[in-house]
Enzyme design. Structure first.
Site, PDB file in Angstrom:
ATOM      1  N   ASP A 268     -33.613 -86.395 -26.314  1.00 17.59           N
ATOM      2  CA  ASP A 268     -32.352 -86.958 -26.902  1.00 17.59           C
ATOM      3  C   ASP A 268     -32.183 -88.506 -26.144  1.00 17.59           C
ATOM      4  OD1 ASP A 268     -29.821 -86.466 -26.495  1.00 17.59           O
ATOM      5  OD2 ASP A 268     -29.718 -85.387 -24.498  1.00 17.59           O
ATOM      6  N   LYS A 275     -27.448 -92.442 -23.671  1.00 13.66           N
ATOM      7  CA  LYS A 275     -27.876 -92.066 -21.910  1.00 13.66           C
ATOM      8  C   LYS A 275     -27.897 -93.719 -21.603  1.00 13.66           C
ATOM      9  CE  LYS A 275     -29.932 -87.784 -22.607  1.00 13.66           C
ATOM     10  NZ  LYS A 275     -28.179 -87.329 -21.729  1.00 13.66           N
ATOM     11  N   ASP A 344     -23.777 -87.241 -26.987  1.00 17.69           N
ATOM     12  CA  ASP A 344     -24.716 -86.667 -25.652  1.00 17.69           C
ATOM     13  C   ASP A 344     -24.685 -85.205 -25.262  1.00 17.69           C
ATOM     14  OD1 ASP A 344     -26.893 -86.486 -23.966  1.00 17.69           O
ATOM     15  OD2 ASP A 344     -26.096 -88.093 -22.953  1.00 17.69           O
ATOM     16  N   ARG A 348     -24.658 -78.120 -27.193  1.00 23.49           N
ATOM     17  CA  ARG A 348     -23.965 -77.277 -27.443  1.00 23.49           C
ATOM     18  C   ARG A 348     -23.356 -76.969 -28.960  1.00 23.49           C
ATOM     19  NH1 ARG A 348     -19.464 -79.569 -23.276  1.00 23.49           N
ATOM     20  NH2 ARG A 348     -21.967 -80.038 -22.333  1.00 23.49           N
TER      21      ARG A 348
HETATM   22 ZN    ZN Z   1     -27.632 -84.754 -24.525  1.00 23.32          ZN
END
Ligand code: ZN
Length: 503
Positions: A268, A275, A344, A348
């Site tokens: 991720d 990030k 990010d 979900r």
């Molecule tokens: Zn993420």
């Protein structure tokens, strides 16, 4: 580390472990060794104030008249309180003996304790020691040397111990599989290779595996899952594992499966909402999926008497010219449209399509999803508890209980109601994030994709799944949850592994 069971002491043992109940009540093997060593054990007990409490160990080095260089007295605590969890903790502590100079071979001499046979004690302790012995060193080129450690349990009925341990070792197999998958680097483990590993793992077993590629997912309308992976060179995958252990005599309702769903973001970066921290440890964003695979392994290895389906949603979240943008709108498999706020918050998105898939295709009586979903859950609960979000009080009770028994603890958090208020979108059915309570709003988003009347729980394991390496969190919890609540009576007898050993 090798675990063995025998009725006699090993030759040339480097260390020997004997046991004591509380109030420093030395057990038979300890009394015998005390006599042999001219009272070395009673002197050590007096000198150290050893009480024999559960988990309290003392070590005597260079005892007289004994070839073993070290004698360890392991405290078992009160006999009435002795259970699987304590014995496993005890077994875990024994592995430290191998850290002492030149210790390769350790004997553990066990006596039955009122109500608990030595063979069962040995099996539980062996499981604890085995779990503790795990290491992930396949990429350390110098670490290939052979592990010569032998932990030998000396009991009156070694065949019974061996049998009991074989049953319990289903747990270790599942936990090790979860840890192995989680610890793999993201250049080795990505959606396709993860799916291949699952296929290989269950080849020839009682678990059937189906892998959906992007074309198949597109046909099913999984726009939420596919949107997450569209920026990566690595195509996404959905893997479905089915284990049918319910006996033919089970009722139709008993045959409805329990479903586990796992988030599997193999790396991720945050995507376009990149990030800032450099992304280290983001290979662990697939620990939910790894826990589901490990739990399926344990359930199938021990022959659980229930039907269970595991679904894992695998994608890599990368920024690129084809990556999803904030402000995009995607259509999920449920038909609901979702406006993307921050790329990010991708977990979900992959989960909702997996949740819809399992509800539509398998009509499970209960769905539990596991995901390293939010950083906010780490602020709230640290690594002590995973967050539990559910629409059912009785499901909450079952999961909390399983968490306590396996020491994979949960803490219930609120979901729905006002926590869903921030999810309103001006241009789509929903936004996928919003509101100050990050973990509860994420869970509330997932809940929008759960059918009315379906029991569902979401476990946010971002704080418990890994620290410096993967913990394997969730395997024992899910296994215990199934064992205690969903196994049909006529199936194999309920295991005593993580509950009490006493009848
Ligand atoms: Zn993420």
């Amino acid at each position: 580390m090798k675990v063995t069971f025998s009725s006699t002491q090993s030759d040339k043992r480097d260390a020997v472990v004997v046991t004591s109940l509380s109030s420093a009540k030395l057990r038979n093997a300890a009394v015998a060794l005390d006599t042999k060593t001219g009272g070395a054990l009673t002197r050590a007990v007096r000198a150290t104030g050893f009480k024999g409490n559960a988990g309290q160990n003392i070590s005597i080095s260079g005892p007289a008249n004994e070839d073993a260089k070290h004698v360890v007295i392991a405290g078992l605590g009160k006999s009435a309180e002795l259970d699987g969890k304590k014995l496993q903790a005890n077994g875990k502590s024994l592995t430290a003996i191998f850290n002492q100079n030149g210790v390769k071979k350790v004997d553990v001499e066990l006596d039955s304790v009122r109500g608990t046979k030595a063979a069962d004690m040995a099996a539980e302790m062996a499981l604890g020691a085995t779990l503790e012995s795990y290491s992930f060193d396949k990429y350390k080129t110098g670490a290939k040397k052979k592990d010569e450690r032998v932990l030998n349990f000396v009991v009156d009925d070694p065949a019974a111990a061996e049998k009991a341990f074989e049953k319990l070792s289903a747990t270790a197999k599942g936990v090790f599989l979860t840890k192995d998958l989680s610890n793999e680097p993201p250049n080795v483990l990505y959606p396709e290779s993860f799916a291949d590993r699952v296929v290989d793992e269950f080849k020839g077993s009682n678990v059937t595996v189906r892998v959906l590629d992007e074309a198949e997912m597109e046909k099913l309308g999984m726009g939420a899952l596919l949107g997450v992976g569209q920026g990566s060179e690595r195509p996404s995958r959905l893997v479905v594992m089915e284990y049918n252990g319910a006996p033919d005599t089970a009722s139709d309702d008993e045959k409805r499966p329990v479903a586990f769903v796992g988030k599997g973001i193999t790396f991720d970066t945050g995507g376009i909402s990149l990030k800032s921290g450099g992304g280290r440890t983001m290979k662990y964003d697939m620990c939910g999926a790894a826990a589901v695979v490990g739990a399926m392994k344990t359930l199938s290895e021990r022959g659980a008497g229930s039907n269970v389906v595991g679904v894992i949603a695998l994608a890599e979240n990368m920024p690129s010219g084809s990556a999803q943008r904030p402000d995009d709108v995607v259509t999920s498999m449920s038909g609901k449209t979702v406006e993307i706020v921050n790329t990010d918050a991708e977990g979900r998105l992959v989960l909702i399509d997996a949740l819809t898939y399992v509800q539509q295709k398998h009509d499970p009586k209960v769905v539990v999803d596991l995901a390293t979903l939010t950083g906010a859950i780490i602020s709230a609960l640290g690594s002590e508890h995973a967050g539990l979000f559910t629409n059912s009080d009785s499901l909450s009770d079952k999961l909390l209980e399983a968490g306590t028994k396996t020491d994979e603890k949960l803490w219930r958090m609120p979901v729905g109601g006002a926590y869903a208020d921030g999810l309103k979108s001006n241009i789509a059915d929903l936004m996928h994030m919003g509101g100050k309570a990050g973990s509860s709003s994420a869970a509330s988003f997932l809940e929008k994709f759960i059918d009315d009347g379906r029991e569902w729980a979401h476990l946010d394991i971002a704080g418990t799944a890994f620290s410096s390496e993967a913990t394997g969190y969730g395997v024992r919890l899910l296994d215990q949850f199934v064992a205690e609540n969903y196994e049909t009576q006529k199936a194999k007898p309920k295991r005593t592994a993580q509950s009490s050993l006493k009848k």
